[in-house]
Design an enzyme around this catalytic site. Structure first.
Site, PDB file in Angstrom:
ATOM      1  N   HIS A  21      44.735  65.200 -13.297  1.00  0.00           N
ATOM      2  CA  HIS A  21      43.895  66.140 -14.049  1.00  0.00           C
ATOM      3  C   HIS A  21      44.259  66.174 -15.532  1.00  0.00           C
ATOM      4  O   HIS A  21      45.430  66.221 -15.908  1.00  0.00           O
ATOM      5  CB  HIS A  21      43.875  67.536 -13.423  1.00  0.00           C
ATOM      6  CG  HIS A  21      45.169  68.271 -13.400  1.00  0.00           C
ATOM      7  ND1 HIS A  21      45.601  69.040 -14.448  1.00  0.00           N
ATOM      8  CD2 HIS A  21      46.120  68.384 -12.446  1.00  0.00           C
ATOM      9  CE1 HIS A  21      46.764  69.599 -14.139  1.00  0.00           C
ATOM     10  NE2 HIS A  21      47.102  69.217 -12.933  1.00  0.00           N
ATOM     11  N   ASP A  40      52.821  67.916 -15.775  1.00  0.00           N
ATOM     12  CA  ASP A  40      51.648  68.490 -15.097  1.00  0.00           C
ATOM     13  C   ASP A  40      50.477  68.579 -16.056  1.00  0.00           C
ATOM     14  O   ASP A  40      50.332  69.559 -16.775  1.00  0.00           O
ATOM     15  CB  ASP A  40      52.025  69.869 -14.543  1.00  0.00           C
ATOM     16  CG  ASP A  40      50.931  70.467 -13.688  1.00  0.00           C
ATOM     17  OD1 ASP A  40      50.003  69.736 -13.294  1.00  0.00           O
ATOM     18  OD2 ASP A  40      50.997  71.675 -13.410  1.00  0.00           O
ATOM     19  N   GLU A  69      41.656  71.303 -13.087  1.00  0.00           N
ATOM     20  CA  GLU A  69      42.388  71.498 -11.829  1.00  0.00           C
ATOM     21  C   GLU A  69      43.119  72.828 -11.837  1.00  0.00           C
ATOM     22  O   GLU A  69      43.184  73.529 -10.831  1.00  0.00           O
ATOM     23  CB  GLU A  69      43.391  70.347 -11.620  1.00  0.00           C
ATOM     24  CG  GLU A  69      44.048  70.342 -10.232  1.00  0.00           C
ATOM     25  CD  GLU A  69      45.298  71.219 -10.132  1.00  0.00           C
ATOM     26  OE1 GLU A  69      45.716  71.530  -8.998  1.00  0.00           O
ATOM     27  OE2 GLU A  69      45.852  71.604 -11.177  1.00  0.00           O
ATOM     28  N   HIS A 111      54.348  74.469 -15.449  1.00  0.00           N
ATOM     29  CA  HIS A 111      53.625  75.594 -16.082  1.00  0.00           C
ATOM     30  C   HIS A 111      54.478  76.379 -17.074  1.00  0.00           C
ATOM     31  O   HIS A 111      54.259  77.578 -17.247  1.00  0.00           O
ATOM     32  CB  HIS A 111      53.070  76.563 -15.019  1.00  0.00           C
ATOM     33  CG  HIS A 111      52.103  75.939 -14.076  1.00  0.00           C
ATOM     34  ND1 HIS A 111      51.490  76.642 -13.062  1.00  0.00           N
ATOM     35  CD2 HIS A 111      51.607  74.673 -13.989  1.00  0.00           C
ATOM     36  CE1 HIS A 111      50.682  75.836 -12.390  1.00  0.00           C
ATOM     37  NE2 HIS A 111      50.742  74.640 -12.919  1.00  0.00           N
TER      38      HIS A 111
END
Lengths: 459, 459
Positions: B281, B293, B327, B425
Site C-alpha cells: 500500500h 509500513d 490500506e 505507525h
C-alpha cells in the site's frame, strides 16, 4: 496374533515417544516464556555495554567486565564460579586516527581506524604516499617490487550476492589479516583495507591483523577505511593513478597482560563428569560497546544457566558457562580453557558458542559425527514453533572450537546474519543495535538445545 | 522387457524433472543476484520516504506518491501503466497533541497521538478527567455506567511470549479499534489506548479506530499513549485511583477525497487473461515516512516486475503490480481494485501482498485450497538456499484479500516479525529502520515465487 503383537509394540513405542516429546516441548516452552517474559539478558547487556563499555583484552574495562561477570554468575546460585587465569595480548589504539585523500581539489577526509595489532605511523607527521589499489594479497605477491614506497589499498568488497554474510566475510577478510604483512614484504610503506562491511557508510571496521614473523623494523602501519571512503579513493585513482593518501595513527603493542576466563558451573546430578559448555567472548574491540560482538553472546550464555534454574530444570550433566577472554585478538581464553580441560581429562561432550550477534535466531551449525547429527535432526520438530530451522553441518566457534574431538558436538548459534556486518567492529556496535526480543529468543533457543543434549547425552 | 520399460520411464521422468528444477533454480538465482547486486528497491524507498515522506490518504503527499509511482512504473517498460480512481477517507491530525498525567507532584508529560479517525477534544482547553484503567472493551461493557465522565485507559499489553508478533498485535488491537466507541456508549468522555508496541519506549503508535454508527455528538476523542507513559499512568493509578489525565488534540475528518491505485502490467505471452497481482500500500500514517509500513512493500512489489524485465523472463500470464491506496484507514483501494476486477470478469489466479515490513524474508502465508498448497510445498526446496522456510496456511493481506475466491491463491510475504512493532505507525518508521539487504532479499523472494506461479499456473 503376530499382527496384534506388532500393533501393540507400535502403539507402546508411539505412546512413549509422544510422552517424551510432550515433556520436551513443555520444557522448551518454559525456556521461551521465561526468557521473553522475565528474561535477564537485556538488563545484563545494558550494564555490560553502557556502564562498562568497550573491553579490549588487557584494558581496565576488560578487567571490570571480568569482575562484573563473576559477580553476576555468583548471584545465580550455581554450584561453582571461578576465574581461570590467562595471559592476553595488550594493544592500544592511542589517540584517534586521522586520514585524508589528497585530491586535485584538496584534502578529503577519510574515516579510518588502525587494525588491531598494527604499528603506529612513524614520527609526528604521519605517513603520506602514493596509493596502489589491489583486490587481494595474491595480487600484491604478483606485483612484487611495484608496491615499493607505496600505500597498498586492498579494496575487495564483501560479496553481496552471498545469502549468508559470514561467507562473504570469510571471502574478504584475508586482505585485512595478511594485507600489511604481504605488502610490507614487498616494500610498501603502509596498507589500508576496505572495511568488512556490506553497506556503503562512513564507519571504519577494525579487526585483527598479523605480521606473522616479520621483524619489528619491517612492520608497516595498517588501517581499515570506511566503504564510502574506499569508493571515493577508488574513483580518485581512476582519474589520477598518482593520488596520494595520508594517515596517522599512534597505536602500540604492550607486553602481554594477565586476565581471566570467567566460569560458572551447574554440576550434573547423574553424570557430573560429562561437561556441556556454553559461552561467548567477554572482550570486545575498543571503538564502541561490543553489544552485538559479543556482549549478546555473553548475556545469552549466562541466561542459559539462569533459565535452567528459573524453570527448575536440574541438569544430569555438568553445565558450564564460560565467558572467554581475548577472542578478538588472540583466542588465548579459548585455547587456555581447552588446555586445562585436556590437562584435567575433563570429558567435554558438547560445547555451544554464541558469537554471531544477538539477532533473531535461525538455528545452529554443528561440528559432529553422523550419528550425533542424526540424533540432532530428530529434535528439529521441537523447534518449529519457534521458527528455528537451520540445522547445518559445520560451524562451532573460535572459542569452543579448541574443545573439538572426533566424538563430541561443537556448535554455534546462527542468528539472522543480514545486519551483522553493519555493526561488526565499529563505533556503532552499541546497545541500540540489539533488539531485546531477538536477544531473548536466542537465549531460549540455546537453552532448549542444551537441555536436549543434557537429557539425552550424545552417541 | 517390462522391467526395462519401467526403468526407462523412471529415468526419463527423473531427467525431465531435474532439468525443470535446474531451470527454476537458475532463474531464482538470477532474481536474487539481480536484487542484491543491482537492485532498485532501496533507491526507490529512499525517494519515497525521504523526498515524499508520510502520505496519509487524501493528503498532498499521497498524491505526490501516486504521481511518483506512475512515473517510476512508466520507466520500467511495462505493457501498461494506469491510475485507477478511488475515493478515500480524509482525516488530518492538525496541530501536535499534548497530554500529561496529573500526579501529586505535578504534571508528567505523556507522549500521545490521536488515533486515525478520532474527533478532536472540545474547545480550547482540551480534556481533563479522572482515569479508569481497563484491559478490554469487554471489561468496559461490564463496568457500564461506572465509566461515565471518565477517560477510559485501555492498558492491555501485547503478549510478549507469542513468537509471531502479528498474533500479539491481533490479540491487543481490538481495544484500539473499538475502545472509544464502546467507552463513549457508556458515557466516558475520552479513551486512551496503550500503544501496540512490545517495547517500553516513548513513541506513541497511531492506527485506525472506528466509531461504528455512533452519532457525531456522542463521539469521544481517542489517542494512543506510549508504553512507558502507560506504565507510568498505571503506577499512578495504583497509588491514587483518582489520578486525572489531560489531553488535547485538534484532528478532523474532511469529506472523502479523490485518489488512485497505481497499476502496472506485464502482459502475459501465453495466458494474458490470467492475472497475477503483486502489491503493497502506497498510503502511510502521517507521523513519519512510512518506511517499513509500507514503503518497503511498495518498492518490493515494483522490484518484482523490474526483476522480471532485468533477468529477461517474459511471463506467460499477466503480472500486475498494484500500489494500493488507503490500506491504513479504509482499504478503499483494495476494495475498488477487486470490484473493478469482478466487473471486468478478470480471472485473478494469484495475488501476493507485502505489508509486514521489509525485514529478512522468512516465507509466506497462503490462503488457498489443498491442491494448490500441495503444489506450493513441492517448490519449497528451491527456496532453501535463501533460508526461506515458512510455507504456512492462512494469510494474504488486507488489500489483496478482497480478490479471494475458492480456487485462487492469495498470499502474503512473511518477513521476520520481531522488530516490526518497534516502528509500526510511529514517528520512527523511517528509512533507517530498513536494511537494504533485507529489503532486497524480500523482493527476490517475491519474484521467485511469482515466477513459479506464472510458469506452472494454479490447479
Amino acid at each position: 496374533m503376530k499382527k496384534l503383537f506388532y500393533l501393540f509394540v507400535f502403539v507402546t513405542t508411539s505412546v512413549v515417544f509422544s510422552q517424551t516429546d510432550k515433556q520436551d516441548s513443555t520444557q522448551i516452552k518454559k525456556f521461551y516464556n521465561a526468557s521473553l517474559l522475565n528474561g535477564k539478558s537485556y538488563q545484563w547487556l545494558t550494564h555490560l555495554t553502557q556502564d562498562i563499555g568497550g573491553r579490549l583484552s588487557g584494558s581496565a574495562n576488560a578487567q571490570k567486565a571480568v569482575e562484573w561477570g563473576k559477580n553476576e554468575l555468583e548471584k545465580l546460585g550455581l554450584n561453582k564460579v571461578w576465574l581461570q587465569p590467562v595471559m592476553v595480548p595488550h594493544w592500544e589504539r592511542g589517540t584517534k586516527e586521522e586520514a585524508y585523500i589528497v585530491t586535485k581539489k584538496g584534502r578529503v577526509t577519510a574515516p579510518i581506524c588502525a587494525l588491531g595489532g598494527s604499528v603506529a605511523t612513524k614520527g609526528r607527521n604521519g605517513l603520506m604516499a602514493e596509493v596502489i589499489e589491489v583486490q587481494s594479497v595474491k595480487e600484491v605477491e604478483a606485483l612484487g617490487e611495484k608496491v615499493r614506497g607505496k600505500i597498498v589499498f586492498y579494496n575487495r568488497p564483501m560479496q553481496a550476492d552471498l545469502i549468508r554474510t559470514f561467507r562473504a566475510y570469510g571471502g574478504a577478510v584475508g586482505q585485512r589479516f595478511n594485507g600489511a604483512r604481504v605488502a610490507g614484504k614487498h616494500g610498501a610503506v603502509g596498507a589500508i583495507v576496505r572495511s568488512m562491511n556490506l553497506r556503503l557508510d562512513d564507519y571504519p571496521h577494525t579487526g585483527v591483523m598479523s605480521y606473522g614473523d616479520t621483524p619489528d623494523a619491517q612492520k608497516i602501519p595498517t588501517a581499515a577505511i570506511s566503504t564510502l571512503a574506499s569508493e571515493r579513493l577508488h574513483k580518485e585513482l581512476q582519474v589520477n593513478p598518482n593520488t596520494r593518501f595520508y594517515f596517522k595513527q599512534s597505536c602500540k603493542t604492550f607486553p602481554d597482560a594477565p586476565s581471566f576466563n570467567v566460569i560458572g558451573e551447574l554440576t550434573g546430578s547423574t553424570f557430573p563428569d560429562e561437561y556441556i559448555v556454553v559461552g561467548g567472548h567477554l572482550d570486545s574491540w575498543d571503538l564502541a560497546e561490543g553489544a552485538q560482538d559479543d556482549g549478546a553472546g555473553i548475556v545469552q550464555s549466562m541466561e542459559v544457566l539462569r533459565l535452567f534454574k528459573e524453570t527448575g530444570y536440574r541438569p544430569k550433566r555438568s553445565i558450564r558457562v564460560v565467558l572467554f577472554m581475548n577472542e578478538e585478538n588472540g583466542s588465548r581464553g579459548g585455547k587456555e580453557y581447552a588446555r586445562i580441560a585436556e590437562e584435567k581429562k575433563e570429558n567435554h561432550i558438547v560445547a555451544l558458542e554464541s558469537d554471531a550477534g544477538g539477532f533473531t535466531p535461525r538455528g545452529f551449525g554443528f561440528n559432529c559425527n553422523d550419528v550425533n547429527y542424526a540424533q540432532i535432526l530428530k529434535w528439529k520438530p521441537l523447534f518449529e514453533p519457534y521458527l528455528i530451522h537451520v540445522f547445518a553441518r559445520g560451524g562451532g566457534g573460535s572459542d569452543v572450537g579448541h574443545l573439538n574431538t572426533d566424538d563430541n558436538v561443537i556448535f554455534g548459534l546462527q542468528p539472522d546474519s543480514q545486519r551483522y556486518f553493519d555493526f561488526h567492529h565499529t563505533a556503532i556496535d552499541k546497545l541500540d543495535a540489539v533488539n531485546k526480543r531477538e536477544l531473548e529468543l536466542g537465549a531460549a533457543t540455546m537453552a532448549s538445545m542444551l537441555y536436549l543434549f543434557d537429557k539425552y547425552g550424545i552417541k
